[in-house]
Scaffold this active site. Sequence first.
Site, PDB file in Angstrom:
ATOM      1  N   ASP A 246       0.823  -1.184   0.105  1.00 13.18           N
ATOM      2  CA  ASP A 246      -0.164  -0.039   0.039  1.00 13.18           C
ATOM      3  C   ASP A 246       1.107   1.207  -0.035  1.00 13.18           C
ATOM      4  O   ASP A 246       2.201   1.125   0.171  1.00 13.18           O
ATOM      5  CB  ASP A 246      -0.814  -0.177   1.159  1.00 13.18           C
ATOM      6  CG  ASP A 246      -2.270   0.684   1.092  1.00 13.18           C
ATOM      7  OD1 ASP A 246      -2.104   1.677   0.031  1.00 13.18           O
ATOM      8  OD2 ASP A 246      -3.067   0.786   1.756  1.00 13.18           O
ATOM      9  N   TRP A 247       0.431   2.361  -0.163  1.00  7.92           N
ATOM     10  CA  TRP A 247       1.143   3.558  -0.409  1.00  7.92           C
ATOM     11  C   TRP A 247       1.843   3.967   0.857  1.00  7.92           C
ATOM     12  O   TRP A 247       1.022   4.288   1.990  1.00  7.92           O
ATOM     13  CB  TRP A 247       0.201   4.709  -0.818  1.00  7.92           C
ATOM     14  CG  TRP A 247       0.102   4.849  -2.495  1.00  7.92           C
ATOM     15  CD1 TRP A 247       0.458   5.790  -3.136  1.00  7.92           C
ATOM     16  CD2 TRP A 247       0.123   3.627  -3.321  1.00  7.92           C
ATOM     17  NE1 TRP A 247       0.272   5.596  -4.623  1.00  7.92           N
ATOM     18  CE2 TRP A 247       0.240   4.350  -4.747  1.00  7.92           C
ATOM     19  CE3 TRP A 247      -0.184   2.318  -3.248  1.00  7.92           C
ATOM     20  CZ2 TRP A 247      -0.227   3.517  -5.857  1.00  7.92           C
ATOM     21  CZ3 TRP A 247      -0.179   1.587  -4.470  1.00  7.92           C
ATOM     22  CH2 TRP A 247      -0.221   2.122  -5.700  1.00  7.92           C
TER      23      TRP A 247
END
Length: 816
Positions: A246-247
Site C-alpha cells: 500500500d502507499w
Amino acid sequence: MKKKIGGIGLCMLWSILTCAQTITPQAEQRAKDIVTKMTLQEKIEYISGYTSFSLRAIPRLGIPEIKLADGPQGIRNHAPKSTLYPSGILSASTWNRELLYKLGQGLGQDAKARGVNILLGPGVNIYRAPLCGRNFEYFGEDPYLTGETAKQYILGVQSEGVIATIKHFAGNNQEWSRHHASSDIDERTLQEIYFPAFRKAVQEANVGAVMNSYNLLNGVHATEHKWLNIDVLRNLWGFEGILMSDWTSVYSAVGAANAGLDLEMPKGRFMNLENLLPAIKAGTVTEETINLKVQHILQTLIAYGMLDKEQKDSNIAEDNPFSRQTALELAREGVVLLKNEGDLLPLKGKTAVMGPNANLIPTGGGSGFVTPFSTVSVAQGLKELKKKNLLLLTDDVIYEDIVHEFYTDANRQMKGFKAEYFKNKTLSGQPEVIRTESSVDYDWGYGAPLDGFPTDGFSVRWTACYMPQTDGQLKLHIGGDDGYRLFVNDKHITGDWGNHSYSSREVELPVEGGKEYRFRIEFFDNISSAIIRFNAYSLNEAKLRQGLAKVDNVVFCTGFNSNTEGEGFDRPFALLRYQELFIKKIASMHPNVVVVLNAGGGVDFTNWYDAAKAILMAWYPGQEGGQAIAEILTGKISPSGKLPISIERKWEDNPVHGSYYENLKAEIKRVDYSEGVFVGYRGYDRSGKEPFYPFGYGLSYTTFAYSNMAAEKTGEHQVTVSFDIENTGKMDASEVAQVYVHDIQSSVPRPLKELKGYEKVFLKKGEKKRVSVVLDEDAFSFYDMNQHRFVVEKGDFEILVGPASSQLPLKATVEL
C-alpha cells in the site's frame, strides 16, 4: 467426537494451481529473458513507483510506462473525472453476481479509456465494527459473501484486459493507528474469516495483483511477513502475480525485500539503490531475489498483453454510457429498506424532500473518493418522478445566509471580519497584516495569501460578532487545507487542526435572540495548497413549518460523508448529534418521516428510530443514486438489497467491542482478535444478543413464500439444495435466497450457522421458481489447527434456507 474424513489441504490445492493465474510458461520465460538484459540498477529501480501512480518505462527493452489508479469505486487518477460507482458495501448488498461482474467490466472500461493498466481494487477487509473508516469500500462481515462479490468484480475487471488488485492483505480491519497497530489473529481465524476472499481471488478469479496492508500481523508488518507473503500467498495458494505495498506501507528495505514484496509504492523510500546495493554486496539480499520481483511484475504485464499493445482505448468514452447504466443498476439493487411502518412506502400524495444530503451525492473519503462527470441527487430524482407532487425544503430553501450580519467587533460599526495574518504557522507574535474582510472564503492554491507572504507556513485569524434578533438555530460550515478550527464565545465548536488535504465540518448551534456571539476562526497552512472557507446560516423555522403543513410525507436525507467517514480515520457509531436532533424535530412537526441514510456501515438508531416511520439504508449510492432512491421511494421498483452486515443495538453488543482497540500490554500497539471466528452474526448467535438488524435482512414491497426444500448428497462432500420461492404479493420484485450450514456436532467450537450459498431471483407477482444451490466441500469444512489444513468431519449437517440470517423457515439434515 467425529471422525475426520477428508481435507482441503496442500494436495487438493495443488490440483487447481493450473488455473490460479493466467500467467503461462511462455509469459514467465519471456519475463526471465527480459530480466537477464536489465542492469542491476534498472532492476532495483523497477521495483518501486516511478510516479505516485505509475511504473517507469524502459524503452530499450520494450517496457512501456504502466499506469495504476485508485480505486474500488471508480478511476480517480490519470483523468479529472470518472464514473462514481456505488460504494463497495452497497455493491455487496445487491447479492447479485451478474451485476457485480458488470461493475468489474465498467471499471475495466473506464480504466482503458484513461490508459490505466492496474486498478487498485477491490478492497475485501472484513467488517468487524461500524467504526472502521473504510468499511464503505469493503463487502461486509461474511467471508463467503465477500469472496463471491470480489470474485465477480475481479473477473469483470480483468475481462477488459485490466489487472485487478485485491487488498489489503491482511488483517487491516480498522483505520486508527493503521501503520503501528498489530492485528493478532490465530491461524484458524485467519484461514476461515480473513483469508477466504483473498484465496478465492487467487484461485478462482486469477487476480493479477495483491496489495499488502499497513498494519502488523501478529507483530510483523505485512510487507515484511514471509509466512503471509511467501508461505501462504505464493506457495500454498500458487499466486504468480504482483505483490505490491500500500502507499507508504513499507518500513524497511531488507525485511520487505526478503519477505516477498515485489513493488514498493508510491516511491522507493526503502527498496531503492541506496539501501539495496549495499545489502546485495553484504549478502543480506541476493540479486536473485531482486530478479524474481521484476519477473513477477513483467510476467503479469506480459500475460495481459501490456508489453505488446497500447492500453488506452480511445473508442471508449471517458463518460461511458455502459458505466453510467451499471452504476444505476447497482444502486437500484443495493439500497436496503430497513423499516416501513404502516406501509408508508411507496410514497403516496405530496412529499417534501429535505436534509443535508438531499441536494448532493455523498461518498466516503480517501482512495474511494471519485469526482464524477454528473450526479443525480435524491431531490433531483424525486423532482423528475413526482413533479408537482414534490416540495423542496432542502437546506438552500430553509436556511438563510447570515454572514452579511457579522460585525468586526461588539461595537457593530463595521460589517465583516477582522483578519490578522501571520508569517508563521502558529499565530505567534504580532500579525504582519490586519485588515477587514467581508467573508472567509479563500482558495490561494499554491500561492501566497498576500504580497510579501510565504506560499507555505503562514496562519490567519478572523474574528467577528453576531447578534440574532430572535431565538433560532444556526448551521455553521467550515473547511480547509490545512488546519482550521472554530470558536464561539471562546468555546471550541469544531475543526480539523492538523496537516491534511481539504476537509470540512458542519455543526448546528442554537442561539438566543439579543445575545452576542463572538466568532473566532483560526487557520494555518503547512505546505502545498491553502484553502479556508466559512459559512453561517440561520434556519427559517416559519418557512419550514409552513412547508411541512402542505405535504403528506417528508423524506429526510442525512448521514455521513467523506469528511466524517473515510480512509485514515475511524468514525463514530452515532450520527452527528445535530442530525439526530433534527430528525426528531421534523418528526415533532410531521407524522410521516422517511429517513434516507448515507453511511458505510451500521449506525446507532436508538436515539431517533421511533421518529422515523421508514428508513432506507442508501449507503453511498454513487452518481446515479438519487434516481435509484427516487424509484424505490415512489414504488417504480421494489427494494431488493439485503444487509451484508449485522447492525448492533449498541456498540457494546458487538462481538468485537472488547477487541477492536488496543487490548494487550506490549511495546507496540496490539489488538488481540479474541472473538476468533465469532465475528458479525456468528458472534451474535453465540452471545444470544439480538442485533437491531440482522445480517441478510432487507424489506420488500411484496412478499415471498419458501417451500418444498430438498437436500441431496451429490458427491462425497457435495450437497445440492433445492427449494421453491413464490412471489405471493402484488408487485414484481427480486428476492435473495440465503443458504446456511450448521454443523450439528463438531470437535471444535463452530458458529451456529454460516452462509455458504445464495441466489438472487427475480419473480413476477404470482410467479414461482425452483432454485438450486450446490454446496461443495468448503461449505462443510473448518480449519484444523493441528493439521494446518481444512477438514470435513463425518456426521450430520443441518441446511437452513430463507430470506435473512434470522429468518430461515426451511431446514433439512444431511449426513456426510
